[in-house]
Design an enzyme around this catalytic site. Structure first.
Site, PDB file in Angstrom:
ATOM      1  N   ASP A 174       0.776  -1.251  -0.101  1.00  0.00           N
ATOM      2  CA  ASP A 174      -0.018   0.064   0.032  1.00  0.00           C
ATOM      3  C   ASP A 174       0.913   1.214  -0.049  1.00  0.00           C
ATOM      4  OD1 ASP A 174      -2.397   1.644   0.443  1.00  0.00           O
ATOM      5  OD2 ASP A 174      -1.441   1.764   2.551  1.00  0.00           O
ATOM      6  N   ASP A 199      -0.201   5.151   0.890  1.00  0.00           N
ATOM      7  CA  ASP A 199      -0.489   5.963   1.858  1.00  0.00           C
ATOM      8  C   ASP A 199      -0.546   5.261   3.200  1.00  0.00           C
ATOM      9  OD1 ASP A 199      -0.605   8.864   1.063  1.00  0.00           O
ATOM     10  OD2 ASP A 199      -2.232   8.055  -0.117  1.00  0.00           O
TER      11      ASP A 199
END
Length: 218
Positions: free
Chosen positions: A10, A12
């Site tokens: 991922d 953020d």
């Protein structure tokens, strides 16, 4: 013996230390429109989802027509002072070490394509990824589409793929795809919520991730 051929991150809250910035942008957008302002827990919970889907959580049913306005307000606040948001410590070292082991490295994010490309250019680590997927090309998490596309691209089995993320959305995507999940607790969702998604392990930093992951790659 190597356990994984593909490591998917991922963005953020996992590689980029942006959780507080996103939470603030959500809260400021709600204030702009005189809507109820969510607390940190509620605002951080939607991080990782498609933007319109995330912001819809803060738009009361009788204000549904204002959703585009709320999305625009979020974007305005998110872009403000974005240059102050930095990578987590050890992000570059971790990615370089994974690549040195010969594994593929990719990103699966709820960000837009334009937003991710800007962030990658600013961070200077775009070359460390073999591929990226965003919600502009795929279904939003926790749908498994991003992982299905990436494994198909590289010809890698789902059970030889590990998804590293800071939210339940990331780990549920991994579970829905039939791949492995690793939760990292320095982002949006706390350890208790990550544990409920039954990841292989919870780590608390990228350095700790390296200690767990590299022996399973090299």
């Amino acid at each position: 013996m190597r356990e994984y051929d593909l490591v998917v991150f991922d963005w953020d809250g996992t590689l980029m230390d942006s959780t507080a910035h996103i939470v603030n942008a959500i809260q400021q957008a709600c204030r702009d429109l005189a809507l109820p302002v969510p607390d940190r827990e509620a605002a951080s919970h939607v991080i990782g989802l498609r933007l319109a889907e995330a912001m819809q959580q803060f738009c009361p049913p009788d204000q549904a027509s204002r959703l585009p306005e709320l999305v625009d307000a979020f974007r305005r606040h998110y872009q403000s002072d974005l240059d102050r948001v930095t990578l987590f410590d050890a992000a570059r070292d971790t990615l370089e070490a994974i690549r040195a082991c010969g594994a593929f490295v990719a990103i699966a994010t709820g960000s837009s394509r334009a937003g991710l490309d800007r962030a990658l250019a600013a961070s200077g680590i775009k070359s460390l990824f073999d591929a990226t997927r965003t919600v502009d090309e795929c279904h939003s998490k926790p749908h498994p589409d991003m992982l299905l596309q990436l494994t198909d691209l590289f010809g890698v089995a789902l059970d030889r793929t590990v998804m590293v993320g800071d939210t339940s959305h990331d780990l549920l995507m991994a579970r829905n795809a039939g791949s492995h999940g690793v939760g990292i607790s320095h982002g949006a969702h706390d350890s208790a919520e990550l544990i409920r998604c039954e990841p292989r392990v919870i780590v608390h930093s990228l350095s700790e991730l390296s200690s767990w992951l590299l022996p399973r790659l090299c």
